[in-house]
Design a protein around this motif. Structure first.
Motif, short mmCIF file in Angstrom:
data_model
loop_
_atom_site.label_atom_id
_atom_site.label_comp_id
_atom_site.label_asym_id
_atom_site.label_seq_id
_atom_site.Cartn_x
_atom_site.Cartn_y
_atom_site.Cartn_z
N THR A 28 0.82 -1.24 0.09
CA THR A 28 0.04 0.12 0.01
C THR A 28 0.92 1.19 -0.04
N SER A 30 1.00 4.36 -0.45
CA SER A 30 0.65 5.80 -0.03
C SER A 30 1.05 5.70 1.33
N HIS A 53 4.80 9.85 3.69
CA HIS A 53 3.44 9.64 3.17
C HIS A 53 2.56 11.07 2.91
N ASN A 54 2.81 12.07 3.64
CA ASN A 54 2.27 13.20 3.51
C ASN A 54 3.21 14.40 2.93
N ARG A 55 4.33 13.75 2.15
CA ARG A 55 5.09 14.54 1.19
C ARG A 55 6.14 15.66 2.05
N ARG A 71 7.21 11.84 -5.36
CA ARG A 71 6.38 10.27 -5.49
C ARG A 71 5.20 10.60 -6.11
N ASP A 72 4.66 9.71 -6.78
CA ASP A 72 3.55 9.43 -7.59
C ASP A 72 2.67 8.21 -6.88
N ASP A 73 1.80 8.46 -5.99
CA ASP A 73 1.35 7.51 -5.46
C ASP A 73 0.23 6.68 -6.22
N ALA A 74 -0.16 7.36 -7.38
CA ALA A 74 -1.00 6.61 -8.22
C ALA A 74 -0.17 5.29 -8.95
N SER A 76 2.74 4.23 -7.79
CA SER A 76 3.53 3.51 -6.63
C SER A 76 5.10 3.55 -7.02
#
Length: 117
Positions: A28, A30, A53-55, A71-74, A76
């Motif tokens: 997971t 994100s 996780h909150n940049r 990061r690009d969570d979409a 991963s």
């Protein structure tokens, strides 16, 4: 099975640029803090950059102003944009995914960055 695929390393001249990528799967993404470490021959592995996780971000003093983590969570995926590279940046670069206070702590296989003329 968690998997991390790193890419983007290579040979570059001093002053050049590279962008490293680390694509994760089966986690997971994100919720993880993502880190880039490096290890030069004969030296200890050191933390280069971190993105939470909150940049929120952190950079080692030796790379501040030259390296940018994102990061690009979409997708991963975590990136490390490196500019104004120096010979002392030569190392194997590893991505790391970690959730603080848990046993979730994973490493990529490493990618070689060589800065030389």
């Amino acid at each position: 099975q968690e998997q991390f695929v790193e890419s983007g390393g290579g040979l570059v001249q001093p002053g050049g640029s590279l962008r490293l990528s680390c694509a994760a799967s089966s986690i997971t993404f994100s919720i993880y803090t993502m880190n880039w470490y490096r290890q030069a021959p004969g030296k200890q592995r050191e933390l280069v950059a971190q993105i939470t996780h909150n940049r929120g971000t952190y950079y080692a003093g030796s790379v501040k102003g030259r390296f940018t983590i994102s990061r690009d969570d979409a997708k991963s995926t975590v990136y490390l944009q490196m500019v104004s590279l120096k010979p002392e940046d030569t190392a194997v670069y590893y991505c790391n995914a970690r959730v603080q206070g848990t046993s979730y702590d994973y490493w990529g296989q490493g990618t070689q960055v060589t800065v030389s003329s």
